[in-house]
Design a protein around this motif. Structure first.
Motif, PDB file in Angstrom:
ATOM      1  N   GLY A 169      -7.005  -2.844   6.992  1.00 51.18           N
ATOM      2  CA  GLY A 169      -8.075  -3.260   6.407  1.00 51.18           C
ATOM      3  C   GLY A 169      -7.827  -4.302   4.746  1.00 51.18           C
ATOM      4  O   GLY A 169      -8.641  -3.438   4.307  1.00 51.18           O
ATOM      5  N   GLY A 170      -6.509  -2.924   4.089  1.00 51.83           N
ATOM      6  CA  GLY A 170      -6.140  -2.964   2.941  1.00 51.83           C
ATOM      7  C   GLY A 170      -5.498  -4.005   2.518  1.00 51.83           C
ATOM      8  O   GLY A 170      -5.469  -5.168   3.424  1.00 51.83           O
ATOM      9  N   ASN A 171      -5.571  -4.173   0.974  1.00 53.33           N
ATOM     10  CA  ASN A 171      -4.724  -5.520   0.588  1.00 53.33           C
ATOM     11  C   ASN A 171      -3.413  -5.266  -0.242  1.00 53.33           C
ATOM     12  O   ASN A 171      -4.176  -5.200  -1.559  1.00 53.33           O
ATOM     13  N   ALA A 172      -2.481  -5.216   0.550  1.00 55.21           N
ATOM     14  CA  ALA A 172      -1.272  -4.146  -0.925  1.00 55.21           C
ATOM     15  C   ALA A 172      -0.636  -4.966  -0.855  1.00 55.21           C
ATOM     16  O   ALA A 172      -0.297  -6.365  -0.252  1.00 55.21           O
ATOM     17  N   LEU A 173       0.569  -5.394  -2.216  1.00 59.29           N
ATOM     18  CA  LEU A 173       1.220  -6.546  -3.051  1.00 59.29           C
ATOM     19  C   LEU A 173       2.867  -5.049  -3.026  1.00 59.29           C
ATOM     20  O   LEU A 173       2.308  -4.324  -3.813  1.00 59.29           O
ATOM     21  N   LYS A 221     -17.010  -0.289   3.786  1.00 57.56           N
ATOM     22  CA  LYS A 221     -16.339  -1.712   3.836  1.00 57.56           C
ATOM     23  C   LYS A 221     -17.112  -2.823   3.515  1.00 57.56           C
ATOM     24  O   LYS A 221     -17.662  -4.058   3.377  1.00 57.56           O
ATOM     25  N   ILE A 246       7.699 -11.610  -3.830  1.00 63.04           N
ATOM     26  CA  ILE A 246       7.644 -10.983  -2.817  1.00 63.04           C
ATOM     27  C   ILE A 246       7.087 -11.437  -0.778  1.00 63.04           C
ATOM     28  O   ILE A 246       8.403 -12.308  -1.678  1.00 63.04           O
ATOM     29  N   ASN A 291      -2.373  -2.974   5.235  1.00 64.13           N
ATOM     30  CA  ASN A 291      -3.053  -4.548   4.763  1.00 64.13           C
ATOM     31  C   ASN A 291      -3.416  -4.501   6.473  1.00 64.13           C
ATOM     32  O   ASN A 291      -4.824  -5.096   6.613  1.00 64.13           O
ATOM     33  N   LYS A 341       4.873 -11.041   3.811  1.00 66.44           N
ATOM     34  CA  LYS A 341       3.900 -10.001   4.022  1.00 66.44           C
ATOM     35  C   LYS A 341       2.473  -9.516   2.971  1.00 66.44           C
ATOM     36  O   LYS A 341       1.694  -9.037   3.472  1.00 66.44           O
ATOM     37  N   ASP A 342       2.573  -9.686   1.510  1.00 65.91           N
ATOM     38  CA  ASP A 342       2.147  -8.891   0.430  1.00 65.91           C
ATOM     39  C   ASP A 342       0.950 -10.339   0.615  1.00 65.91           C
ATOM     40  O   ASP A 342       0.435 -10.823   0.848  1.00 65.91           O
ATOM     41  N   ALA A 343       0.053  -8.783   0.684  1.00 73.33           N
ATOM     42  CA  ALA A 343      -1.681  -9.772   0.402  1.00 73.33           C
ATOM     43  C   ALA A 343      -1.949 -10.498   1.733  1.00 73.33           C
ATOM     44  O   ALA A 343      -2.189 -11.285   0.948  1.00 73.33           O
ATOM     45  N   ASN A 344      -1.034 -10.208   2.669  1.00 67.09           N
ATOM     46  CA  ASN A 344      -1.754 -10.947   4.178  1.00 67.09           C
ATOM     47  C   ASN A 344      -1.284 -13.155   3.319  1.00 67.09           C
ATOM     48  O   ASN A 344      -2.139 -13.956   4.100  1.00 67.09           O
ATOM     49  N   LEU A 393      -6.167  -5.659  -5.735  1.00 67.56           N
ATOM     50  CA  LEU A 393      -4.562  -5.092  -4.840  1.00 67.56           C
ATOM     51  C   LEU A 393      -4.306  -3.429  -4.514  1.00 67.56           C
ATOM     52  O   LEU A 393      -4.449  -3.540  -6.280  1.00 67.56           O
ATOM     53  N   THR A 438       3.325  -1.860   3.367  1.00 65.05           N
ATOM     54  CA  THR A 438       2.640  -2.558   2.829  1.00 65.05           C
ATOM     55  C   THR A 438       1.569  -3.353   4.056  1.00 65.05           C
ATOM     56  O   THR A 438       0.638  -3.635   3.808  1.00 65.05           O
TER      57      THR A 438
END
Lengths: 292, 292, 292, 292, 292, 292
Positions: free
Chosen positions: E116-120, F19, D122, E113, D125-128, E162, E109
């Motif tokens: 407001g999301g949570n991407a991986l 949300k 990863i 993000n 940037k991923d999942a912040n 995620l 991603t």
């Protein structure tokens, strides 16, 4: 001290029963004098509490026939009975539900809670526990027969160590009517016992049990024998639907159905924790290994 | 039927006790006649089973004095006692352990299992449950005092619904010796009860309890009173270490310590489930709210 | 530094074995010189610890033959042997159990714990792990054969990251006798391995393994070959019961049975983590895909 | 056989280290020759796998300096360096990310997976995972410093028994820019180690470690000593940021920071599982009890 | 207020769709204009977020065709196409991966993000998600077809709430090459949807859907009809592989495959939460009961 | 299509609210016209369902004033009111409970279930949820004030994804009376909201909200302002107890209390998912950071 030692020995006599039933579900159809007489009521509450404390999962299903009639009287609503069923129009149905769900149900719940238990009173409408259709709307109105039992909610209540107390009102299976249906409490108990895979179902009645022609109690019956006694007329009148509910439960997988005399003090405990059989037990054929 | 109803009522008399103790840990120091007499042994097994079935978590700690002596005799090993403690050389220690862990422990385990229970016998060496150092190696040899109680293993055994049976042998805290140490069973029980945050510790003895100068049993003592009676000599002889073990447990947080007469049938149940106090209870000062 | 790099490379040579065995159960029948010689004992403890740390679940089953005999001698109790089995009367049985459960078992437990492990010593009586009946009470007395293995307790001990150490004493299957039975440790190990679905069973012996007529070690045998060598007499004497226990395990589903030379330093690790086969491996027929 | 026994003994020499580190998190800043030389690369993969198998949770953070430069060259993009930092305009930033996240990161992931591991690559940037702001946008462009470490995603990856491989790219803390920022890999590793409460952080370099004036490796430094050596100029040049990242980790709670020579075969294992210290360890002051 | 009430009613129109899809997995093949146009990109991010908030588990698979070509141009690397496939030599493969895993993947991603999301973001190489072999190495080089989908890692990412974003790069199934393979994104999406037992797969394209000879959109096709239209040439050109990927998913158990027009604002939500069918849906034969 | 796109955009307008409230508890005091008008009733059911589907945990508390009065009329039981409270003798109390627990409660439960929800109707007597004592038995009879809220049962019902519907009947705190007490539904709702640490409590009324002297709705009030308006007489009559219940909830930790106009279609959704404030919100002082 001697007396106390005797007491302790009696406690130990219950040991094999406690071991046998630990973790099992018992459905109790609560009714008759045991639901009216204040002393008997207190005893039933104690009996249920003890059962729960030693590991039996108790489910109460109740009727409320007398209270319904007396309340209808107060309101000057007359009831007609056809084939033993109360013809239930919309107005009557509303009263039936109020008495069962709003009076009898909460009375039993409070009775148990005031004796130190933790009961939760619901009706068959809650979480769609019981879904029904009318038996014959033209003839009987809002008298229903069960089509679906969504028993998960009862299992969850048991998992939370609460004692479910169930009023026999069902939702309309087709969601046409919000009034719901009046369900025979014996058969509601029987259907719930089957869906829960209960070990025992106990019907509290105001009779000593099934009696033979010489008025002696028949302590044990299997399905064939019960069927035969019905045909021969030995089982008759008001005993027929009780026995039918018993047999339905057995056919559905419940190990034993009991018709006991609720007028006897602590009748449930007597049946459960002593060698004294009270009333009549109906069971399947002898192939069953795991005794009950 | 009447007799059966009486029985059921007696069952119900136990209801408040069952409610009070559900989920609590009781440590039982098993010893004396109750460990020798076959009838008493069977009764102890039944008592323990009933307690477990109604939700009490029972932990057994045992001694084995008589068997140790008789076995040492068979081997012509003589024991010297200094200050009431058996001087324990390496050869003696080996025998002590074999008798406690290999004979008495397994006998109790089997006794419970053959009555339908599920017991697991361990010694203080297992999973380092008890770690000790010698009291005074020059004087007493392998007689130890507990330095560390790793009670997790006992909790795990209880969590698995097994009944732990514990022989009072400890490992060497410094891992110098693999022989381990002989531990006074009363104090082993007391230490284990403290570490488990037990509600009660029950010492089974061959005495009726603590007695006053007129040979009447004193049914209740608090810590101060017990201390005073020791000073004044009312508590004397072999009763002193028992009372000390009781007081140690109370100071460590156990709610009540009991010295009961193991020669009385079902003495444990009498104490636990009836209003009959058997023997003497020692407790802390009255500030404690939650009664026991 | 070079030497250290060599060391690290050797560590890496174990990588494929560690990967292969992670999470698997190995039953070790501990016995012979490895149970007596202090240096070998320490090495066995280290071997077991390493196995556990890299993810193998180790179960120890032990005998104690020599100690039993020497202890019976001290007590001037004579043993008769019939068909290679010690005729075990009640008095002998008591000693057998004390030595196995109270001496050898705790010695192994302490050995592992003092090397930093976390062992728990039990016997087949605990939690009814092993239930047996006499082989032929008239002939051999309290010598039993296993009827039932309740292996749950061993799984629970493994789940708690403890190393179970098991003495081969069984309870009476019919609960007639509380003395229990003396069980051949090889077959106890084999039965426990089957019930645990172990990947390997390792028998530590004082022999180099199964040998052919020219006294060369046979490194691998399948069931048919082992059977043939028994018939032809190549496998004979004391090796027969070892090979039988091996074959029993394989037939019960264990992937590989090993007869290894416990007199060799770190024999278990050699067998487990190097390409060096020590002793003889017995396995099923080649259909098995997942190698071991 | 003798050689094999030697091997097994070496395995056992690792036992205390395996015990000490079981369950701990190690962050490895992977870089230098060990990331380029095919033999060293394979060895690093083996080292990481072994660490994981014996219970260490390994987290890889990597840079990719050389590859970035060579790729920018291919595209005829020139890099300016100010204060040792690559001035990173938008076009450069895009290439930096592609090389780190799309090439180097996946190469390492594949390397580990092809050696039998299970790695998941990863970027920050991923999942912040890493949120940054520019150090000085006017001066350096998209070179960022970390403002926030959302380390939960790394813990979850570790919980799933996967090996996280992290490219040092951060998201914009204010979500203004989607390009993100280039983060110094040493400091990314240090921040991640702190957030994970890692036991060790290991920087793989192309130097033997921190050297004194006589070009001898200093094997151990505490924070004060490291600070002093920086002031006195003994630590100078490219070693300064490495030592700074080490000290940052220690101040943030990591027990030990290591600067090791990645050109040495199996340098990570040497450091972790042998008594051979490779390179320099930097630690806090000696109050710390739990050694590392 | 009136306008707001209208709004709320529209919200409620989505109620049946929200109920129907709660807990289901949707795989979205993201591509075309919706991946390029900034307004469409923001809308896709919003759409995905809303889907996740109302309980749909969204998995994104992306391509990156245009960016790959433009980047190869910058590097003056020419691409040849054979049978519509880019002939991918090692140098090209490296660029393909960098663009997909290092640029496009992280851009998506970050897009999610920053809304407001949570991407991986991962590639098929991570945790060996996609294992492939070359289609025809001589002809196409590093263009692969999927042999194995290890979908556990995607499930774990979904379990952690995620949003997985997947680049269609696969590892070499035989671990010969660390370069990996370029996989057609449509088929990667289709294979992942099958392995995840997704309810829907949605292909975002730059076409209005499958069109008949009169250029009208065909809103629904079953497998037979789709096959027939291919044969008759109505489905032709670039639409063929899309329809093939759709049909593959359906044959593998996905309930519905959608080809939608990504150029339409909020096309995904339109398809999911309104009665408006956008584009073409391909499904199995009508036996299926549980509608989609 | 354009209209549909508008619809989808409206859906997305709700995104920030969805949300914000995901996982929060909202207590809705259900009453007034919204409980009588069939169209409003259906809309309330839809609103509750949507809220649950997007992750809000909804708890319904209801009154039933009108139905109680009409039923008492049918039975010719006259009600006297003192200080705005219905003087409740035993006969009246029985009717109050029957109407609330047996009629209104089940009607709401059925309403929700027939719209596809899963509601469970209980009263404050169940599992001892509400324990009360009489306010002034001599004056008002069975009118109670809450002493204890055992909210665990409501949490468990929410955990099971069921919607609890609660009738405001309480058990006697001292277990003297089994009749229980009639509780003001607004305060029951408020106490339950506090015990559940609800985010919002919403009172559905037949008023537009709190109005100022010019008959304009005051959209926001803090505690001090509400107190001041009560003193100045702007808040008067039937609005006083509503505002008191609102303030009680806020003081107990609920973030916001809403008085909304239940006669407006979908008033709950309007308040929850749009920027349109309906009615009046009462909140604490502005220190609170986490907005609602």
């Amino acid at each position: 001290m001697k007396k106390k030692i005797e007491q302790v020995k009696i406690l130990l006599d219950a040991l094999p029963y406690i071991k046998k039933y630990a973790g099992d579900i018992f459905v109790i159809k609560y009714g008759g004098s045991a639901q009216i007489d204040p002393i008997l009521k207190a005893q039933v509450a104690e009996d249920i509490l003890l059962m729960q404390l030693v590991g039996i999962k108790v489910v109460i299903v109740h009727g409320g026939g007398n209270k319904i009639s007396s309340f209808l009287n107060k309101l000057h609503i007359k009831s007609t009975f056809v084939d033993g069923l109360r013809v239930t129009d919309a107005e009557t149905m509303e009263i039936v539900e109020m008495v069962l769900s709003g009076n009898v149900n909460k009375e039993i719940t409070t009775l148990i809670n005031q004796h130190g238990g933790n009961a939760l009173g619901i009706s068959g409408k809650d979480a769609n526990l019981l879904m029904a259709t009318p038996i014959d709307f033209e003839k009987y109105g809002y008298v229903g027969e069960i089509r679906l039992v969504n028993v998960e909610v009862v299992k969850k209540i048991l998992d939370e160590k609460l004692i479910p107390v169930i009023a026999p009102i069902a939702s309309d299976n087709g969601t046409n009517s919000s009034l719901g249906y009046n369900i025979n409490a014996d058969f509601a108990a029987s259907q719930i016992a089957i869906a829960l895979k209960a070990r025992k179902i106990i019907f509290m009645t105001d009779t000593p049990g099934v009696m033979d022609n010489s008025k002696n109690i028949i302590s044990t019956l299997n399905l064939q024998e019960a069927e035969a006694l019905k045909k021969s007329g030995v089982i008759s009148g008001g005993m027929i639907p009780k026995v039918d509910a018993c047999m339905e439960a057995i056919k559905g997988g419940v190990l034993k159905s009991h018709i006991i005399d609720g007028r006897v003090e602590h009748a449930i405990l007597l049946e459960t924790f002593t060698s004294e059989g009270v009333g009549t037990v109906i069971k399947g054929i002898s192939k069953i290994k795991k005794g009950a």
